[in-house]
Design a protein around this motif. Structure first.
Motif, PDB file in Angstrom:
ATOM      1  N   VAL A 208      10.048  -3.292  -9.817  1.00 15.80           N
ATOM      2  CA  VAL A 208      10.806  -3.902 -10.916  1.00 15.80           C
ATOM      3  C   VAL A 208      10.021  -5.097 -11.448  1.00 15.80           C
ATOM      4  CG1 VAL A 208      12.951  -5.007 -11.616  1.00 15.80           C
ATOM      5  CG2 VAL A 208      12.994  -3.143  -9.932  1.00 15.80           C
ATOM      6  N   VAL A 209       9.554  -4.991 -12.686  1.00 15.46           N
ATOM      7  CA  VAL A 209       8.833  -6.103 -13.314  1.00 15.46           C
ATOM      8  C   VAL A 209       9.829  -7.086 -13.889  1.00 15.46           C
ATOM      9  CG1 VAL A 209       7.180  -6.744 -15.109  1.00 15.46           C
ATOM     10  CG2 VAL A 209       6.892  -4.593 -13.851  1.00 15.46           C
ATOM     11  N   LYS A 210      10.767  -6.563 -14.637  1.00 13.87           N
ATOM     12  CA  LYS A 210      11.886  -7.337 -15.169  1.00 13.87           C
ATOM     13  C   LYS A 210      12.944  -6.342 -15.622  1.00 13.87           C
ATOM     14  CE  LYS A 210       9.917  -7.777 -19.819  1.00 13.87           C
ATOM     15  NZ  LYS A 210       9.537  -8.721 -20.895  1.00 13.87           N
ATOM     16  N   HIS A 211      14.034  -6.843 -16.153  1.00 14.36           N
ATOM     17  CA  HIS A 211      15.132  -5.979 -16.574  1.00 14.36           C
ATOM     18  C   HIS A 211      14.628  -4.922 -17.555  1.00 14.36           C
ATOM     19  CE1 HIS A 211      19.101  -4.594 -17.510  1.00 14.36           C
ATOM     20  NE2 HIS A 211      18.985  -4.929 -18.774  1.00 14.36           N
ATOM     21  N   GLN A 212      14.843  -3.661 -17.230  1.00 13.38           N
ATOM     22  CA  GLN A 212      14.498  -2.490 -18.036  1.00 13.38           C
ATOM     23  C   GLN A 212      13.001  -2.189 -18.093  1.00 13.38           C
ATOM     24  OE1 GLN A 212      17.886  -1.188 -20.952  1.00 13.38           O
ATOM     25  NE2 GLN A 212      16.659  -2.764 -21.947  1.00 13.38           N
ATOM     26  N   LEU A 213      12.193  -2.916 -17.345  1.00 15.16           N
ATOM     27  CA  LEU A 213      10.762  -2.627 -17.298  1.00 15.16           C
ATOM     28  C   LEU A 213      10.321  -2.448 -15.852  1.00 15.16           C
ATOM     29  CD1 LEU A 213       7.973  -2.280 -18.521  1.00 15.16           C
ATOM     30  CD2 LEU A 213       7.737  -4.781 -18.593  1.00 15.16           C
ATOM     31  N   HIS A 214       9.938  -1.224 -15.507  1.00 18.06           N
ATOM     32  CA  HIS A 214       9.500  -0.889 -14.155  1.00 18.06           C
ATOM     33  C   HIS A 214       8.056  -0.406 -14.181  1.00 18.06           C
ATOM     34  CE1 HIS A 214      13.948  -0.115 -12.769  1.00 18.06           C
ATOM     35  NE2 HIS A 214      13.732  -1.360 -13.169  1.00 18.06           N
ATOM     36  N   LEU A 215       7.425  -0.455 -13.013  1.00 18.59           N
ATOM     37  CA  LEU A 215       6.012  -0.090 -12.904  1.00 18.59           C
ATOM     38  C   LEU A 215       5.761   0.745 -11.659  1.00 18.59           C
ATOM     39  CD1 LEU A 215       2.869  -0.563 -13.475  1.00 18.59           C
ATOM     40  CD2 LEU A 215       3.107  -2.554 -11.962  1.00 18.59           C
ATOM     41  N   ILE A 216       4.971   1.805 -11.824  1.00 18.87           N
ATOM     42  CA  ILE A 216       4.397   2.488 -10.674  1.00 18.87           C
ATOM     43  C   ILE A 216       2.962   1.983 -10.578  1.00 18.87           C
ATOM     44  CG2 ILE A 216       3.663   4.689  -9.687  1.00 18.87           C
ATOM     45  CD1 ILE A 216       6.074   5.985 -10.885  1.00 18.87           C
ATOM     46  N   PRO A 217       2.686   1.125  -9.585  1.00 18.68           N
ATOM     47  CA  PRO A 217       1.382   0.464  -9.503  1.00 18.68           C
ATOM     48  C   PRO A 217       0.240   1.448  -9.294  1.00 18.68           C
ATOM     49  CG  PRO A 217       3.019  -0.595  -8.083  1.00 18.68           C
ATOM     50  CD  PRO A 217       3.608   0.707  -8.516  1.00 18.68           C
ATOM     51  N   GLY A 218      -0.918   1.072  -9.806  1.00 21.79           N
ATOM     52  CA  GLY A 218      -2.116   1.860  -9.595  1.00 21.79           C
ATOM     53  C   GLY A 218      -2.774   1.513  -8.277  1.00 21.79           C
TER      54      GLY A 218
ATOM     55  N   ASP B  93       0.812  -1.216   0.000  1.00 21.95           N
ATOM     56  CA  ASP B  93       0.000   0.000   0.000  1.00 21.95           C
ATOM     57  C   ASP B  93       0.844   1.264   0.000  1.00 21.95           C
ATOM     58  OD1 ASP B  93      -2.579  -1.446   2.133  1.00 21.95           O
ATOM     59  OD2 ASP B  93      -2.290  -1.496  -0.029  1.00 21.95           O
ATOM     60  N   THR B  94       2.074   1.183   0.475  1.00 23.73           N
ATOM     61  CA  THR B  94       2.912   2.376   0.599  1.00 23.73           C
ATOM     62  C   THR B  94       3.716   2.654  -0.662  1.00 23.73           C
ATOM     63  OG1 THR B  94       4.650   1.029   1.589  1.00 23.73           O
ATOM     64  CG2 THR B  94       3.120   2.128   3.091  1.00 23.73           C
ATOM     65  N   THR B  95       3.587   1.840  -1.693  1.00 27.04           N
ATOM     66  CA  THR B  95       4.396   2.030  -2.900  1.00 27.04           C
ATOM     67  C   THR B  95       3.520   2.052  -4.140  1.00 27.04           C
ATOM     68  OG1 THR B  95       4.762  -0.361  -3.033  1.00 27.04           O
ATOM     69  CG2 THR B  95       6.445   0.961  -1.913  1.00 27.04           C
ATOM     70  N   ASN B  96       2.479   2.867  -4.122  1.00 25.61           N
ATOM     71  CA  ASN B  96       1.611   2.945  -5.287  1.00 25.61           C
ATOM     72  C   ASN B  96       1.394   4.401  -5.695  1.00 25.61           C
ATOM     73  OD1 ASN B  96      -0.961   4.015  -3.946  1.00 25.61           O
ATOM     74  ND2 ASN B  96      -0.562   2.184  -2.724  1.00 25.61           N
ATOM     75  N   LEU B  97       0.824   4.580  -6.855  1.00 23.15           N
ATOM     76  CA  LEU B  97       0.644   5.906  -7.433  1.00 23.15           C
ATOM     77  C   LEU B  97      -0.186   6.823  -6.546  1.00 23.15           C
ATOM     78  CD1 LEU B  97       1.001   7.809  -9.868  1.00 23.15           C
ATOM     79  CD2 LEU B  97      -1.054   6.763 -10.864  1.00 23.15           C
ATOM     80  N   TYR B  98      -1.248   6.301  -5.954  1.00 24.21           N
ATOM     81  CA  TYR B  98      -2.117   7.118  -5.111  1.00 24.21           C
ATOM     82  C   TYR B  98      -1.341   7.716  -3.936  1.00 24.21           C
ATOM     83  CZ  TYR B  98      -5.994   8.435  -2.036  1.00 24.21           C
ATOM     84  OH  TYR B  98      -6.854   9.131  -1.215  1.00 24.21           O
ATOM     85  N   THR B  99      -0.492   6.921  -3.322  1.00 20.52           N
ATOM     86  CA  THR B  99       0.323   7.404  -2.202  1.00 20.52           C
ATOM     87  C   THR B  99       1.249   8.530  -2.639  1.00 20.52           C
ATOM     88  OG1 THR B  99       0.296   5.190  -1.241  1.00 20.52           O
ATOM     89  CG2 THR B  99       1.923   6.722  -0.385  1.00 20.52           C
ATOM     90  N   TYR B 100       1.845   8.363  -3.812  1.00 22.89           N
ATOM     91  CA  TYR B 100       2.762   9.389  -4.307  1.00 22.89           C
ATOM     92  C   TYR B 100       2.029  10.699  -4.606  1.00 22.89           C
ATOM     93  CZ  TYR B 100       5.903   5.395  -5.018  1.00 22.89           C
ATOM     94  OH  TYR B 100       6.681   4.284  -4.848  1.00 22.89           O
ATOM     95  N   ILE B 101       0.884  10.606  -5.292  1.00 20.31           N
ATOM     96  CA  ILE B 101       0.134  11.815  -5.633  1.00 20.31           C
ATOM     97  C   ILE B 101      -0.368  12.516  -4.373  1.00 20.31           C
ATOM     98  CG2 ILE B 101      -1.872  12.749  -6.858  1.00 20.31           C
ATOM     99  CD1 ILE B 101       0.385  11.765  -8.660  1.00 20.31           C
ATOM    100  N   LYS B 102      -0.807  11.748  -3.393  1.00 23.15           N
ATOM    101  CA  LYS B 102      -1.243  12.331  -2.127  1.00 23.15           C
ATOM    102  C   LYS B 102      -0.095  13.069  -1.443  1.00 23.15           C
ATOM    103  CE  LYS B 102      -4.621  11.719   0.099  1.00 23.15           C
ATOM    104  NZ  LYS B 102      -5.827  12.560   0.334  1.00 23.15           N
ATOM    105  N   GLY B 103       1.103  12.532  -1.592  1.00 22.06           N
ATOM    106  CA  GLY B 103       2.264  13.216  -1.033  1.00 22.06           C
ATOM    107  C   GLY B 103       2.444  14.596  -1.632  1.00 22.06           C
ATOM    108  N   PHE B 104       2.342  14.695  -2.949  1.00 24.13           N
ATOM    109  CA  PHE B 104       2.459  15.993  -3.605  1.00 24.13           C
ATOM    110  C   PHE B 104       1.322  16.922  -3.181  1.00 24.13           C
ATOM    111  CE2 PHE B 104       5.098  13.562  -6.627  1.00 24.13           C
ATOM    112  CZ  PHE B 104       6.187  14.419  -6.728  1.00 24.13           C
ATOM    113  N   LEU B 105       0.120  16.369  -3.004  1.00 24.56           N
ATOM    114  CA  LEU B 105      -1.008  17.177  -2.562  1.00 24.56           C
ATOM    115  C   LEU B 105      -0.776  17.767  -1.177  1.00 24.56           C
ATOM    116  CD1 LEU B 105      -4.053  15.018  -3.775  1.00 24.56           C
ATOM    117  CD2 LEU B 105      -3.453  17.309  -4.563  1.00 24.56           C
ATOM    118  N   HIS B 106      -0.020  17.031  -0.342  1.00 29.99           N
ATOM    119  CA  HIS B 106       0.267  17.496   1.018  1.00 29.99           C
ATOM    120  C   HIS B 106       1.611  18.226   1.103  1.00 29.99           C
ATOM    121  CE1 HIS B 106      -2.702  14.206   2.267  1.00 29.99           C
ATOM    122  NE2 HIS B 106      -3.252  15.370   2.589  1.00 29.99           N
TER     123      HIS B 106
END
Length: 278
Positions: free
Chosen positions: A77-87, A54-67
């Protein structure tokens, strides 16, 4: 390249999430790719990774900027050279958040600036609804890619989107990367007719390369489907590899064209390095 691409169409069911998944898989073979899942349904997140904290998703990050604090963004890390910011499903709450409504365009600009320079391509899966989140994502993207299916309703959705894009507030100029047809069957007369209509409507914006409908292509609602569609032996994956190569070449050509125009403008003004204008 440090290029951000938003994928969206007013019409749902056009293979938006499936396209993000397959293009990300194709591009990650040669480029560092970050996928950002803005869709509260989180289908893309579920397709790429089994789960997320829960602490490593897009909503948490956006809320941080809002505050008014800058969060430490750590993509999965999904695999080599492919990363994801989870929804996260709570992303839907931003549509009624007064701070996000007023400052969302700037907030997403700050968010993308924090992540984009670590990657060659940032690929954004937008929500299906056309709300503030979609507007602010497109307003901050370098390019917009529009998937469509060979039907009139899908083409109307693309037309409606292009009209809205003209009126949107943007942090920078937006490049329409193109419209491509998903689930296309060249043997079907109706599909060929729709493609001809699309060519007349959109001209050069319509991408000639299409994605075949050799299997039942739907939104990537489960990990198994997304994984199978992204396998190298899959005909769908092969089509997306070809589409991805075309798009990268187009992005590079656009960037080079802009650089040449800027150099020409600079020369005409007499502002040349080492030379003082008279």
């Amino acid at each position: 390249m440090n290029h951000t691409i938003a994928i969206y169409n007013f019409k749902g069911g056009v293979g938006k999430t499936t396209s993000v998944f397959n293009l990300a898989c194709a591009w990650s073979k040669s480029y560092r790719v970050l996928v950002v899942d803005f869709d509260p349904q989180c289908n893309l997140t579920n397709a790429l990774i089994a789960g997320t904290q829960d602490t490593t998703n897009l909503y948490t990050y956006i809320k941080g900027f809002l505050h008014s604090y800058i969060p430490d963004i750590s993509p999965a890390v999904v695999k080599h050279q492919l990363h994801l910011i989870p929804g996260h499903q709570n992303m839907i709450e931003l549509e009624s958040n007064n701070q996000f409504i007023e400052f969302g365009l700037t907030i997403l600009q700050r968010f993308l600036q924090r992540v984009k320079f670590e990657y060659d391509i940032v690929l954004i899966d937008c929500p299906s609804y056309f709300g503030k989140t979609v507007k602010y994502v497109i307003g901050n993207a370098d390019s917009l890619l529009i998937p469509a299916t060979p039907d009139i309703f899908s083409l109307k959705g693309a037309i409606k989107l292009l009209k809205h894009v003209e009126k949107m507030d943007k942090t920078k100029p937006l490049n329409i990367l193109g419209i491509f047809l998903n689930r296309y069957r060249s043997r079907l007369l109706f599909h060929r007719k729709v493609k001809n209509v699309a060519t007349r409507i959109f001209g050069k914006i319509l991408i000639e390369k299409t994605i075949r409908n050799t299997v039942r292509i739907t939104e990537a609602t489960d990990r198994n489907f997304a994984s199978s569609s992204g396998k190298p032996e899959s005909s769908i994956a092969a089509d997306y590899v070809a589409l991805g190569t075309f798009l990268v070449d187009k992005i590079k050509a656009t960037v080079q064209s802009k650089q040449k125009r800027n150099n020409t403008t600079t020369f005409r003004k007499g502002i040349v390095p080492g030379v003082t204008p008279v």
